[in-house]
Write a protein that holds these residues in place. Structure first.
Motif, PDB file in Angstrom:
ATOM      1  N   GLU A 146       0.825  -1.206   0.000  1.00  0.00           N
ATOM      2  CA  GLU A 146       0.000   0.000   0.000  1.00  0.00           C
ATOM      3  C   GLU A 146       0.856   1.252   0.000  1.00  0.00           C
ATOM      4  N   SER A 147       2.071   1.143   0.496  1.00  0.00           N
ATOM      5  CA  SER A 147       2.953   2.300   0.574  1.00  0.00           C
ATOM      6  C   SER A 147       4.384   1.816   0.791  1.00  0.00           C
ATOM      7  N   LEU A 148       5.315   2.749   0.695  1.00  0.00           N
ATOM      8  CA  LEU A 148       6.730   2.459   0.948  1.00  0.00           C
ATOM      9  C   LEU A 148       7.257   3.429   1.991  1.00  0.00           C
ATOM     10  N   ILE A 149       8.033   2.895   2.914  1.00  0.00           N
ATOM     11  CA  ILE A 149       8.819   3.729   3.817  1.00  0.00           C
ATOM     12  C   ILE A 149      10.265   3.351   3.559  1.00  0.00           C
ATOM     13  N   ILE A 150      11.041   4.323   3.105  1.00  0.00           N
ATOM     14  CA  ILE A 150      12.423   4.074   2.697  1.00  0.00           C
ATOM     15  C   ILE A 150      13.340   4.915   3.561  1.00  0.00           C
TER      16      ILE A 150
ATOM     17  N   ILE B  39      10.127   8.985   2.378  1.00  0.00           N
ATOM     18  CA  ILE B  39      11.583   8.850   2.333  1.00  0.00           C
ATOM     19  C   ILE B  39      12.147   9.601   3.534  1.00  0.00           C
ATOM     20  N   VAL B  40      12.906   8.912   4.364  1.00  0.00           N
ATOM     21  CA  VAL B  40      13.671   9.553   5.441  1.00  0.00           C
ATOM     22  C   VAL B  40      15.118   9.121   5.253  1.00  0.00           C
TER      23      VAL B  40
ATOM     24  N   TYR C 209      17.484  11.552  -3.882  1.00  0.00           N
ATOM     25  CA  TYR C 209      16.815  12.460  -4.829  1.00  0.00           C
ATOM     26  C   TYR C 209      16.199  11.764  -6.032  1.00  0.00           C
ATOM     27  N   PRO C 210      16.808  10.727  -6.609  1.00  0.00           N
ATOM     28  CA  PRO C 210      16.199  10.111  -7.796  1.00  0.00           C
ATOM     29  C   PRO C 210      14.805   9.522  -7.556  1.00  0.00           C
TER      30      PRO C 210
ATOM     31  N   LYS D 105       6.669  12.025   0.165  1.00  0.00           N
ATOM     32  CA  LYS D 105       6.983  12.704   1.430  1.00  0.00           C
ATOM     33  C   LYS D 105       8.475  12.478   1.636  1.00  0.00           C
ATOM     34  N   PHE D 106       9.239  13.538   1.553  1.00  0.00           N
ATOM     35  CA  PHE D 106      10.709  13.459   1.426  1.00  0.00           C
ATOM     36  C   PHE D 106      11.352  14.250   2.562  1.00  0.00           C
ATOM     37  N   HIS D 107      12.144  13.563   3.376  1.00  0.00           N
ATOM     38  CA  HIS D 107      12.782  14.203   4.527  1.00  0.00           C
ATOM     39  C   HIS D 107      14.264  13.839   4.587  1.00  0.00           C
TER      40      HIS D 107
END
Length: 178
Positions: free
Chosen positions: A10-14, A120-121, A135-136, A145-147
């Motif tokens: 359902e989602s990704l946490i990277i 993305i953390v 960044y890519p 959602k980019f941190h």
């Protein structure tokens, strides 16, 4: 799993998880050399990663406050990394990472086609997987959602509470309970 069964996500946490060649910089030079010529001589620099200094470096390089990182972390890792037979296992893992790289294009195609919502953390001071690899994701994923956090490789060691908060907020809007 995502490429083979996209319906299961359902989602990704990277978190400092590389999927782009841009994220393989100078740190990887001795490992690339080992990939090309798997000799004991080329393995010697990699052995430094499992010395007390090397393991400490993994935890403390790029952090805001070294004193906030518990030595228990690297002491526990070092205990396991230096057990009999484990140095050879670590070399095998370094060598095997080269097998991830040919999968990068399929992972990127999955991102573009399926657009799983991503959080993305990333530690901006991570020397192992530098922010150049974060960044890519913005090229291939929408609504990201980019941190970038002011810390190193083990971002949870210094920013665990903040990341937990980001995850709770992200997941509260992305998960469907079944």
């Amino acid at each position: 799993m995502a490429v083979r069964h996209p319906e299961r996500l359902e989602s990704l946490i990277i978190q400092n998880g590389n999927a782009y060649e841009e994220g393989l910089r100078e740190f990887w030079d001795p490992i690339r050399k080992y990939w090309n010529d798997r000799t004991p001589e080329d393995a010697k620099p990699l052995a430094e990663f499992i010395t007390p200094e090397g393991v400490n470096w993994h935890y403390t390089h790029g952090v805001r406050n070294e004193a906030s990182i518990s030595p228990d972390n690297w002491e526990a890792d070092l205990y396991h990394l230096t057990k009999e037979g484990n140095p050879a296992i670590q070399l095998a893992l370094f060598y095997d990472y080269k097998n991830n790289i040919p999968h990068y294009p399929a992972w990127q195609a999955y991102f573009r086609k399926h657009q799983p919502p991503p959080l993305i953390v990333w530690g901006i001071n991570d020397y192992i997987f530098p922010a150049d690899g974060a960044y890519p994701y913005k090229r291939d994923l929408k609504n990201i959602k980019f941190h970038l956090l002011e810390t190193g490789y083990f971002v949870l060691e210094e920013d665990g509470v903040r990341i937990a908060s980001l995850m709770r907020k992200f997941l509260s809007t992305k998960l469907t309970l079944k």
